[in-house]
Write an enzyme that holds these catalytic residues in place. Structure first.
Site, PDB file in Angstrom:
ATOM      1  N   THR A   1      14.147  30.502 -44.810  1.00 28.06           N
ATOM      2  CA  THR A   1      13.623  31.531 -43.915  1.00 28.06           C
ATOM      3  C   THR A   1      12.246  31.091 -43.418  1.00 28.06           C
ATOM      4  O   THR A   1      11.572  30.291 -44.065  1.00 28.06           O
ATOM      5  CB  THR A   1      13.553  32.900 -44.618  1.00 28.06           C
ATOM      6  OG1 THR A   1      12.720  32.778 -45.773  1.00 28.06           O
ATOM      7  CG2 THR A   1      14.939  33.383 -45.036  1.00 28.06           C
TER       8      THR A   1
ATOM      9  N   GLY B   1       8.972  32.137 -43.130  1.00 25.88           N
ATOM     10  CA  GLY B   1       7.768  32.173 -43.963  1.00 25.88           C
ATOM     11  C   GLY B   1       7.898  31.319 -45.207  1.00 25.88           C
ATOM     12  O   GLY B   1       6.953  30.638 -45.609  1.00 25.88           O
ATOM     13  N   CYS B   2       9.053  31.342 -45.812  1.00 27.35           N
ATOM     14  CA  CYS B   2       9.283  30.581 -47.046  1.00 27.35           C
ATOM     15  C   CYS B   2       9.255  29.083 -46.767  1.00 27.35           C
ATOM     16  O   CYS B   2       8.641  28.311 -47.503  1.00 27.35           O
ATOM     17  CB  CYS B   2      10.617  30.975 -47.665  1.00 27.35           C
ATOM     18  SG  CYS B   2      10.783  32.756 -47.946  1.00 27.35           S
ATOM     19  N   GLN B   3       9.926  28.684 -45.704  1.00 27.86           N
ATOM     20  CA  GLN B   3      10.036  27.267 -45.363  1.00 27.86           C
ATOM     21  C   GLN B   3       8.735  26.710 -44.804  1.00 27.86           C
ATOM     22  O   GLN B   3       8.352  25.599 -45.140  1.00 27.86           O
ATOM     23  CB  GLN B   3      11.167  27.071 -44.345  1.00 27.86           C
ATOM     24  CG  GLN B   3      11.353  25.647 -43.878  1.00 27.86           C
ATOM     25  CD  GLN B   3      11.745  24.696 -44.986  1.00 27.86           C
ATOM     26  OE1 GLN B   3      12.394  25.055 -45.955  1.00 27.86           O
ATOM     27  NE2 GLN B   3      11.331  23.443 -44.854  1.00 27.86           N
TER      28      GLN B   3
ATOM     29  N   LEU C   1       6.701  27.435 -49.606  1.00 27.15           N
ATOM     30  CA  LEU C   1       7.149  26.294 -50.405  1.00 27.15           C
ATOM     31  C   LEU C   1       6.332  25.012 -50.203  1.00 27.15           C
ATOM     32  O   LEU C   1       5.944  24.378 -51.191  1.00 27.15           O
ATOM     33  CB  LEU C   1       8.632  26.021 -50.156  1.00 27.15           C
ATOM     34  CG  LEU C   1       9.224  24.849 -50.943  1.00 27.15           C
ATOM     35  CD1 LEU C   1       9.131  25.086 -52.444  1.00 27.15           C
ATOM     36  CD2 LEU C   1      10.671  24.620 -50.518  1.00 27.15           C
TER      37      LEU C   1
END
Length: 168
Positions: free
Chosen positions: A55, A57-59, A63
């Site tokens: 997703t 924000g996560c990518q 992370l």
């Protein structure tokens, strides 16, 4: 009820995972149970939860700093980082591989589909069944030393690598 600083990591926490044994993201291992309560015992662990692998924000924001700062985290005594999401074990493994994580990298990609840790001991995202965005530091004796969650799942502040490093 979310865990707070001073609480002990619960017993019988399980995740599902497909260990990274081959860097090819299209090569899938067999998912297996990861006995977190046993595997975390005697280790200092940074446990982060994300709404979903791949997703935005996560990518883009959550992370990558953990990957780039893994040596800084290790220098502060962290044995490994465990990343959890509600995605299945194959997706979590592929996410690690796409981001250059190899089997020997001390970052685990775990599926939170066994004991629903985020729902029971962390924070939800408020977007259906997705995990919330948060971070915890679990000391070698199982004590929670840091536990913070984002007010909005689109933010990466208190759960980011910089914030965690500042608290170690």
């Amino acid at each position: 009820m979310p865990l707070t600083v001073g609480d002990k990591f619960p017993e019988d926490v399980q995740f599902e995972w497909a260990p990274i044994t081959d860097p090819d993201p299209t090569s899938c291992g067999r998912p297996q149970t990861y006995e977190a309560s046993k595997e975390f015992a005697g280790k200092k662990v940074v446990l982060i939860s994300v709404p979903g692998a791949f997703t935005p924000g996560c990518q883009a924001y959550h992370l990558p700093p953990y990957i780039s700062k893994i040596d800084d985290l290790k220098a502060k005594g962290v044995d490994f980082v465990a990343v959890i999401a509600s995605n299945d074990a194959w997706v979590m493994s592929a996410w690690g591989k796409v981001n250059g994580v190899k089997g020997e990298t001390p970052i685990l990609f775990l599926s939170d589909t066994k004991t629903f840790f985020s729902k029971n001991y962390g924070w939800a995202a408020g977007m259906g069944e997705r995990n919330g965005r948060w971070a915890m530091v679990i000391e070698k004796d199982g004590t929670i030393a840091y536990a913070e969650h984002e007010e909005s799942p689109s933010q990466v502040t208190v759960s980011g690598a910089e914030a965690v490093l500042a608290k170690l």
